[in-house]
Design a protein around this motif. Structure first.
Motif, mmCIF file in Angstrom:
data_model
loop_
_atom_site.group_PDB
_atom_site.id
_atom_site.type_symbol
_atom_site.label_atom_id
_atom_site.label_comp_id
_atom_site.label_asym_id
_atom_site.label_seq_id
_atom_site.Cartn_x
_atom_site.Cartn_y
_atom_site.Cartn_z
ATOM 1 N N THR A 49 23.165 36.480 35.887
ATOM 2 C CA THR A 49 23.063 35.065 36.273
ATOM 3 C C THR A 49 22.370 34.889 37.619
ATOM 4 O O THR A 49 21.731 33.888 37.879
ATOM 5 C CB THR A 49 24.474 34.449 36.334
ATOM 6 O OG1 THR A 49 25.293 35.261 37.198
ATOM 7 C CG2 THR A 49 25.098 34.400 34.949
ATOM 8 N N GLY A 50 22.480 35.883 38.510
ATOM 9 C CA GLY A 50 21.854 35.760 39.825
ATOM 10 C C GLY A 50 20.413 36.198 39.869
ATOM 11 O O GLY A 50 19.753 36.066 40.907
ATOM 12 N N VAL A 51 19.890 36.708 38.754
ATOM 13 C CA VAL A 51 18.496 37.157 38.722
ATOM 14 C C VAL A 51 17.595 35.937 38.585
ATOM 15 O O VAL A 51 17.809 35.079 37.721
ATOM 16 C CB VAL A 51 18.278 38.147 37.546
ATOM 17 C CG1 VAL A 51 16.847 38.652 37.544
ATOM 18 C CG2 VAL A 51 19.245 39.306 37.653
ATOM 19 N N ARG A 52 16.562 35.881 39.396
ATOM 20 C CA ARG A 52 15.757 34.657 39.472
ATOM 21 C C ARG A 52 14.684 34.595 38.389
ATOM 22 O O ARG A 52 14.615 33.659 37.617
ATOM 23 C CB ARG A 52 15.106 34.557 40.845
ATOM 24 C CG ARG A 52 16.119 34.373 41.971
ATOM 25 C CD ARG A 52 15.423 34.202 43.309
ATOM 26 N NE ARG A 52 16.381 34.005 44.394
ATOM 27 C CZ ARG A 52 16.056 33.846 45.655
ATOM 28 N NH1 ARG A 52 14.777 33.863 46.006
ATOM 29 N NH2 ARG A 52 16.982 33.682 46.573
ATOM 30 N N THR A 53 13.860 35.631 38.291
ATOM 31 C CA THR A 53 12.701 35.552 37.401
ATOM 32 C C THR A 53 13.049 36.017 35.996
ATOM 33 O O THR A 53 13.993 36.786 35.777
ATOM 34 C CB THR A 53 11.562 36.423 37.954
ATOM 35 O OG1 THR A 53 12.007 37.779 38.030
ATOM 36 C CG2 THR A 53 11.154 35.949 39.328
ATOM 37 N N ARG A 54 12.261 35.542 35.042
ATOM 38 C CA ARG A 54 12.472 35.904 33.645
ATOM 39 C C ARG A 54 12.157 37.373 33.401
ATOM 40 O O ARG A 54 12.782 38.034 32.564
ATOM 41 C CB ARG A 54 11.592 35.023 32.758
ATOM 42 C CG ARG A 54 11.851 35.216 31.269
ATOM 43 C CD ARG A 54 10.865 34.404 30.440
ATOM 44 N NE ARG A 54 10.967 32.984 30.778
ATOM 45 C CZ ARG A 54 10.132 32.068 30.293
ATOM 46 N NH1 ARG A 54 9.140 32.419 29.492
ATOM 47 N NH2 ARG A 54 10.280 30.799 30.638
ATOM 48 N N HIS A 55 11.194 37.909 34.139
ATOM 49 C CA HIS A 55 10.798 39.311 33.954
ATOM 50 C C HIS A 55 11.966 40.249 34.243
ATOM 51 O O HIS A 55 12.264 41.157 33.450
ATOM 52 C CB HIS A 55 9.623 39.632 34.881
ATOM 53 C CG HIS A 55 9.337 41.096 35.003
ATOM 54 N ND1 HIS A 55 8.763 41.829 33.988
ATOM 55 C CD2 HIS A 55 9.578 41.974 36.026
ATOM 56 C CE1 HIS A 55 8.641 43.087 34.382
ATOM 57 N NE2 HIS A 55 9.131 43.203 35.611
ATOM 58 N N PHE A 56 12.663 40.030 35.366
ATOM 59 C CA PHE A 56 13.759 40.916 35.725
ATOM 60 C C PHE A 56 14.986 40.679 34.842
ATOM 61 O O PHE A 56 15.782 41.586 34.619
ATOM 62 C CB PHE A 56 14.113 40.741 37.198
ATOM 63 C CG PHE A 56 13.086 41.313 38.125
ATOM 64 C CD1 PHE A 56 12.979 42.675 38.294
ATOM 65 C CD2 PHE A 56 12.199 40.491 38.806
ATOM 66 C CE1 PHE A 56 12.031 43.226 39.138
ATOM 67 C CE2 PHE A 56 11.243 41.024 39.648
ATOM 68 C CZ PHE A 56 11.153 42.396 39.805
ATOM 69 N N LYS A 57 15.157 39.468 34.323
ATOM 70 C CA LYS A 57 16.241 39.235 33.368
ATOM 71 C C LYS A 57 16.019 40.039 32.093
ATOM 72 O O LYS A 57 16.944 40.659 31.565
ATOM 73 C CB LYS A 57 16.334 37.739 33.049
ATOM 74 C CG LYS A 57 16.979 36.909 34.146
ATOM 75 C CD LYS A 57 17.170 35.476 33.695
ATOM 76 C CE LYS A 57 17.862 34.650 34.794
ATOM 77 N NZ LYS A 57 18.063 33.252 34.374
ATOM 78 N N GLU A 58 14.779 40.024 31.588
ATOM 79 C CA GLU A 58 14.469 40.822 30.401
ATOM 80 C C GLU A 58 14.625 42.309 30.691
ATOM 81 O O GLU A 58 15.046 43.082 29.826
ATOM 82 C CB GLU A 58 13.047 40.505 29.929
ATOM 83 C CG GLU A 58 12.861 39.088 29.413
ATOM 84 C CD GLU A 58 13.660 38.849 28.142
ATOM 85 O OE1 GLU A 58 13.893 39.823 27.403
ATOM 86 O OE2 GLU A 58 14.059 37.694 27.907
#
Length: 604
Positions: free
Chosen positions: A92-101
């Motif tokens: 939830t604290g990850v900002r960008t979509r790249h790092f979430k994936e």
């Protein structure tokens, strides 16, 4: 009308309409059939018709269903929890979509690895087992002669005893449990393969031997002699003499850090890096003569027992103990750490053996063993069995967390054994159901069914490794060596990020309110006469001060906005508190406002 061929000549080839065979119809009339090609005349099978695309897909689907692999069996939840690596990371604290994936992909890999590790239990060939007594019997009644008579020949050959004349002895097994090292107090040193009984070397150093220890390979070992520590190879050749390790009483080796830990009679704890030959730590612990010392396999911390019943934990890069644990009201007589690094077992003169949780370091023990005599040696096996000695008397318990002792009639030991001399050292052999006992008159190898881990990882510890595999393993271990700076109480601390908390950020911003502007000392260079004057120098100095003051005021204003914003998000500060902070900020700003300059009277 066709001509007939004369005698002696071949009959001419017939034409296509003459070759056609007659086919009878329903009316009984004969009609010539359609001629066939030459490669089809003798064909006896059926001709296939071209199928439609839908029929081809249906046939392919049926073929796949017929050859479909059987579905994998569902893994029990208990087995999955055994190999689990913890809860999933919250993205939830990850900002960008790249790092979430990226986090999602990593969790998929971890889940797959956990499932594969749980499925490997099906490939484990050996299963652990223990002695089971009949009705009205206990396993403590069984003697070694009865156990040897009822096991196979290969296991029975692991029970033996050595009568030696240079005792009392100390002993060590290698990490893979294949080789044995013996050291007698009166100078006798012997190394051999205890499974095949093949002797590597045997010699006498002609001086007192306090302790022996294998190093990272089974071809090198250290011997703590009267003055210094000596390194020998497999054939008994002296390799090194480490004079910085003097009058050592106890030694231990950290295999993943390549550190030889030593404690001497003056209270000094030392860590020697055997890969580079340098001392990474050497200082006085203030505990006096060090006689009880073991390292924690989980995090590499050195546990030292003192005469006041306190166990202190040390790291080579910190001169103060990382933690202290009051275990007994009397002096400590023995201590050990289980192979997983989770529990600390201590014994004292109060005739108690206590089990402590190293993950919490609470003041209450997990289990207590009541004994008739103080225990002088302790050891925990890979399967969690506890072995303790009281002089010449040995006891083993199935679980270190269950408690028991000779003082409790309802908690009888698993096995009992009486030795022929005083017990000085005990060690469980890795990956074997064997307990090695070094006494004042020699060495005994006892069978303890169920104490060893039945399955080994050949990439970690291989009892049957060749010389080539040993060299490859040594190179990989050197490349993966853990630096001594990472020896801490929490081994997972290196995996985290040292991010400041919200309270730390607020405190740092608040400190800016009480800062004073930096004092500016300007020393203008000396110029020749006519190039400058006092008025010009004063003006330049005032310009620099004003510029510094503006930068400081801008920093304070930014801090004020950040503090108000953080409190508005957290909802901690009330309206009155905000007004007070604003007044404090204004007072700071007013304090550093430039004073209006007085107009100078003109002399004209």
């Amino acid at each position: 009308m066709t001509k007939t061929a004369p005698k002696g000549r071949k009959k001419p080839a017939t034409r296509y309409f003459e070759r056609a065979a007659a086919v009878k119809t329903e009316d009984g009339e004969e009609k010539p059939s359609k001629p066939k090609r030459r490669h089809q005349r003798n064909f006896t099978g059926d001709f296939l018709k071209i199928q439609s695309q839908e029929k081809r897909k249906a046939l392919k689907r049926k073929r796949l269903e017929a050859t479909e692999k059987p579905k994998k069996q569902k893994i029990p939840q208990e087995v999955l929890e055994k190999y689990s690596r913890g809860e999933a990371v919250d993205s939830t604290g990850v900002r960008t979509r790249h790092f979430k994936e990226k986090h999602k992909r990593k969790e998929i890999y971890v889940e797959y690895a956990t499932e594969q590790a749980a499925r490997t239990e099906l490939l484990l060939q050996e299963t652990p087992g223990q002695l089971e007594a009949d009705e009205e019997e206990t396993t403590a009644e069984y003697r070694q002669a009865e156990i040897v008579a009822n096991v196979d020949l290969q296991s029975a050959a692991k029970h033996f005893s050595l009568k030696l004349d240079f005792g009392p002895y100390t002993m060590r097994y290698t990490k893979n449990g294949r080789h044995l090292l013996l050291g007698g107090r009166r100078g006798h040193v012997a190394a051999f393969d205890w499974v095949t009984k093949k002797l590597h070397c045997e010699f006498n150093v002609m001086e007192t031997v306090a302790d022996v220890q294998w190093l990272h390979v089974p071809t090198m070992y250290a011997v703590a002699q009267k003055e210094w520590v000596y390194f020998y190879d497999k054939k008994g050749t002296e390799l090194h003499c480490v004079k910085r390790l003097a009058r050592v009483n106890r030694m231990d080796f950290l295999p993943y850090h390549f550190l030889l830990a030593a404690g001497n009679s003056a209270g000094y704890a030392s860590w020697l890096d055997v890969s580079i030959g340098e001392l990474v730590g050497n200082f006085n612990t203030g505990l006096g003569d060090i006689r009880h010392m073991r390292h924690n396999p989980g995090n590499g911390v050195l546990c030292i027992g003192g005469g006041k019943g306190v166990v202190s934990m040390w790291s080579p890069k910190v001169r103060e103990p990382l933690a202290k644990l009051l275990c007994h009201p009397t002096a400590i007589t023995a201590l050990t750490v289980d192979p997983k690094g989770m529990h600390l077992v201590t014994a004292g003169l109060d005739r108690l053996v206590k089990v402590w949780d190293l993950r919490q370091l609470s003041d209450k023990p997990l289990a207590i063993f009541n004994l008739r005599l103080p225990a002088n040696e302790l050891e925990v096996s890979q399967r969690g069995m506890l072995a303790l000695s009281q002089g010449t008397y040995l006891e083993t318990y199935t679980d270190v967390l269950l408690g028991g002792g000779t003082g409790r009639k309802n908690m009888l030991p698993y096995l009992r054994q009486r030795c022929d001399a005083f017990v000085h050292t005990m060690r469980f052999c890795p990956y074997e159901d064997v307990l090695g006992v070094a006494t004042a008159s020699g060495f005994q190898s006892l069978l303890v069914p169920g104490c060893g881990e039945p399955n080994y990882d050949a990439l970690e510890d291989n009892p049957f490794e060749t010389s080539k595999q040993r060299r490859e393993h040594e190179v990989h271990a050197l490349l993966e060596k853990i630096p001594p700076e990472l020896i801490t109480l929490d081994p997972h601390e290196i995996t985290g990020v040292d991010a400041p908390t919200l309270q730390e950020k607020i405190d740092a911003k608040r400190q800016l309110f009480y800062l004073k502007p930096p004092r500016i000392n300007i020393n203008p260079r000396h110029k020749m006469k006519g190039r400058g004057g006092s008025a010009k120098a004063a003006r330049n100095k005032q310009i620099v001060k004003d510029q510094q003051r503006k930068e400081f005021i801008a920093e304070v204003r930014k801090a004020k906005k950040d503090v108000i914003a953080s409190h508005a998000e957290g909802g901690e500060a009330t309206t009155g508190e905000k007004v007070k902070k604003l007044k404090a900020v204004r007072s700071v700003l007013d304090r550093f406002k430039p004073k209006p300059q007085k107009k100078q009277k003109s002399t004209n």
